[in-house]
Scaffold this active site. Structure first.
Site, PDB file in Angstrom:
ATOM      1  N   GLY A  76     -72.470 -31.329 -85.530  1.00  0.00           N
ATOM      2  CA  GLY A  76     -71.723 -31.867 -84.757  1.00  0.00           C
ATOM      3  C   GLY A  76     -71.763 -33.146 -85.647  1.00  0.00           C
ATOM      4  CB  CYS A  77     -73.612 -35.227 -87.519  1.00  0.00           C
ATOM      5  SG  CYS A  77     -74.792 -35.824 -87.034  1.00  0.00           S
TER       6      CYS A  77
END
Length: 188
Positions: A76-77
């Site tokens: 996600g990052c």
């Protein structure tokens, strides 16, 4: 000579005198940061352990966007959170932001490599918080055993002269809703 006793504290052997004070360990709990608060004086690192950056000194007299992620190179990052800030960096700076800072509970070499992979140079400063000084800042820390234990919750904030002007903490600590770059309202 005083008699000694061997103690085991968190896997570390220590010798104390029976007449000496007992060893006491405690962990200071940082109060959650909220809008209107000044940032705590925390030392972070950029590129290597030799490059210490005090977050209060960095934000003094400036408007800064700071966002935190649970871990560099995590899906996600890497796919959404950091790229959104890279894409919006010029727009934010045109709206009066002096610096954009990404922090994570990683070492400075990992943050530098992650930043290089995402072309953050000149756009976002990649600061490592290896001891987790800011991980408890906006709220309770996030325990992620697969990522190595306690990590920062995912959050974003607008800081004006070291004071928190806006704060967005993901309700579950890890989601991608309110802390994304396009959700920030940067005021001139």
């Amino acid at each position: 000579m005083f008699p000694t006793t061997s103690l085991i504290i968190r896997g570390i052997s220590a010798f104390t005198s029976r007449t000496a004070r007992a060893l006491h360990t405690s962990q200071l709990a940082m109060a959650p940061i909220k809008v209107g608060d000044n940032l705590p004086a925390a030392d972070l690192f950029e590129d290597s352990p030799a490059n210490k950056v005090n977050i209060c000194e960095l934000t003094a007299g400036k408007k800064v966007v700071l966002f935190a992620v649970p871990g560099a190179f995590t899906p996600g990052c890497s796919k959404t959170h950091l790229p959104g800030y890279v894409q919006n960096a010029d727009k934010m700076k045109s709206e009066g932001v002096d610096e954009i800072v990404c922090i994570s509970v990683n070492d400075p070499y990992v943050m530098a490599a992650w930043g290089a992979q995402h072309n953050t140079k000149g756009k976002i400063r990649m600061l490592a918080d290896p001891s987790g000084q800011l991980r408890q800042g906006p709220g309770p820390r996030h325990n992620s055993a697969p990522l190595g234990g306690f990590r920062s919750k995912r959050f974003s904030m607008v800081i004006n002269d070291s004071k928190v002007e806006q704060l967005n903490v993901e309700p579950d600590g890890t989601g991608l809703s309110c802390s994304l770059a396009d959700k920030l309202k940067v005021k001139n």
